[in-house]
Design a protein around this motif. Structure first.
Motif, PDB file in Angstrom:
ATOM      1  N   SER A 122       7.209   2.970 -65.937  1.00 53.35           N
ATOM      2  CA  SER A 122       7.768   3.988 -66.969  1.00 53.35           C
ATOM      3  C   SER A 122       8.286   5.305 -66.444  1.00 53.35           C
ATOM      4  O   SER A 122       7.813   5.429 -65.433  1.00 53.35           O
ATOM      5  N   ARG A 123       9.377   5.690 -67.071  1.00 57.25           N
ATOM      6  CA  ARG A 123       9.957   6.853 -66.577  1.00 57.25           C
ATOM      7  C   ARG A 123       8.871   8.171 -66.684  1.00 57.25           C
ATOM      8  O   ARG A 123       8.905   8.993 -66.085  1.00 57.25           O
ATOM      9  N   GLU A 124       7.900   7.965 -67.593  1.00 57.73           N
ATOM     10  CA  GLU A 124       6.983   9.158 -67.913  1.00 57.73           C
ATOM     11  C   GLU A 124       5.863   9.133 -66.834  1.00 57.73           C
ATOM     12  O   GLU A 124       5.429  10.267 -66.604  1.00 57.73           O
ATOM     13  N   GLN A 125       5.520   8.070 -66.372  1.00 60.31           N
ATOM     14  CA  GLN A 125       4.347   7.994 -65.498  1.00 60.31           C
ATOM     15  C   GLN A 125       4.819   7.646 -63.962  1.00 60.31           C
ATOM     16  O   GLN A 125       5.819   6.864 -63.835  1.00 60.31           O
ATOM     17  N   PRO A 126       4.257   8.106 -63.006  1.00 60.24           N
ATOM     18  CA  PRO A 126       4.597   7.719 -61.628  1.00 60.24           C
ATOM     19  C   PRO A 126       4.078   6.300 -61.427  1.00 60.24           C
ATOM     20  O   PRO A 126       3.068   5.900 -62.114  1.00 60.24           O
ATOM     21  N   SER A 127       4.777   5.764 -60.433  1.00 59.40           N
ATOM     22  CA  SER A 127       4.566   4.533 -60.178  1.00 59.40           C
ATOM     23  C   SER A 127       2.949   4.109 -59.460  1.00 59.40           C
ATOM     24  O   SER A 127       2.606   5.168 -58.692  1.00 59.40           O
TER      25      SER A 127
END
Length: 191
Positions: free
Chosen positions: A23-28
């Motif tokens: 997701s864009r909100e969380q780092p991978s």
């Protein structure tokens, strides 16, 4: 033609671990370890590093062979000789029949400037002699040299010259007062 079905093996399949959602909100949450990614310095450009990795350097023996095959500066200059400069011809456009270059003349590029200077000096001398024969005096003379750029090699060269001469009728020498003629002597400065 008959198709054969692959036979099933009795070996178990290795289980696959679940991949976390991106997701864009969380780092991978995925981390790569081992040789999956090369180690880059902080601030290094990956594209530059890839190019540097493809550069092949010559061995000392190959380098010596290349140096022996290379040409000297003189050889390169001879090969790069400009045909336009080599075949350039000079011709006088004036109505003075006693000067050089009345017919098209080939002049070596390294001698062109001297040849044009000498030719224009012929005009200067002939104009002075003509004025003296006609009883005139030279007021001014100027020589302008013209340059151009060779379209083939891009070098500047002397393309010609123009001599301008202005004369006027000779001024009568002032006659000295005969009563004072014996008392005045002309003054000449010699340097």
């Amino acid at each position: 033609m008959s198709r054969t079905q692959p036979q099933a093996s009795d070996q178990p399949v290795t289980p696959v671990t679940a991949t976390p959602a991106v997701s864009r909100e969380q780092p991978s949450a995925v981390t790569l370890t081992g040789s999956a990614l090369p180690n880059y310095r902080e601030g290094a450009d990956p594209a530059e590093m890839a190019v540097r990795g493809r550069i092949q350097y010559l061995s000392p023996e190959e380098l010596d062979a290349e140096v022996e095959k290379s040409k000297s500066a003189q050889e390169v200059m001879e090969e790069g000789e400009c045909q336009t400069c080599k075949e350039r011809k000079y011709q006088d456009g004036s109505n003075d029949p006693g000067v050089s270059f009345k017919t098209p003349t080939n002049v070596a590029p390294e001698q062109a400037a001297a040849a044009v200077r000498g030719h224009e000096q012929e005009h200067v001398v002939r104009e002075q002699a003509k004025a003296q024969r006609e009883g005139r005096e030279v007021v001014s003379q100027s020589v302008t040299y013209h340059t151009a750029i060779c379209p083939e090699c891009g070098k500047a060269y002397v393309s010609g010259g123009t001599t301008r001469t202005t004369t006027r009728a000779s001024q009568e020498q002032p006659v000295l007062d005969p009563t004072r003629q014996g008392r005045q002597t002309p003054f000449f400065a010699v340097a």
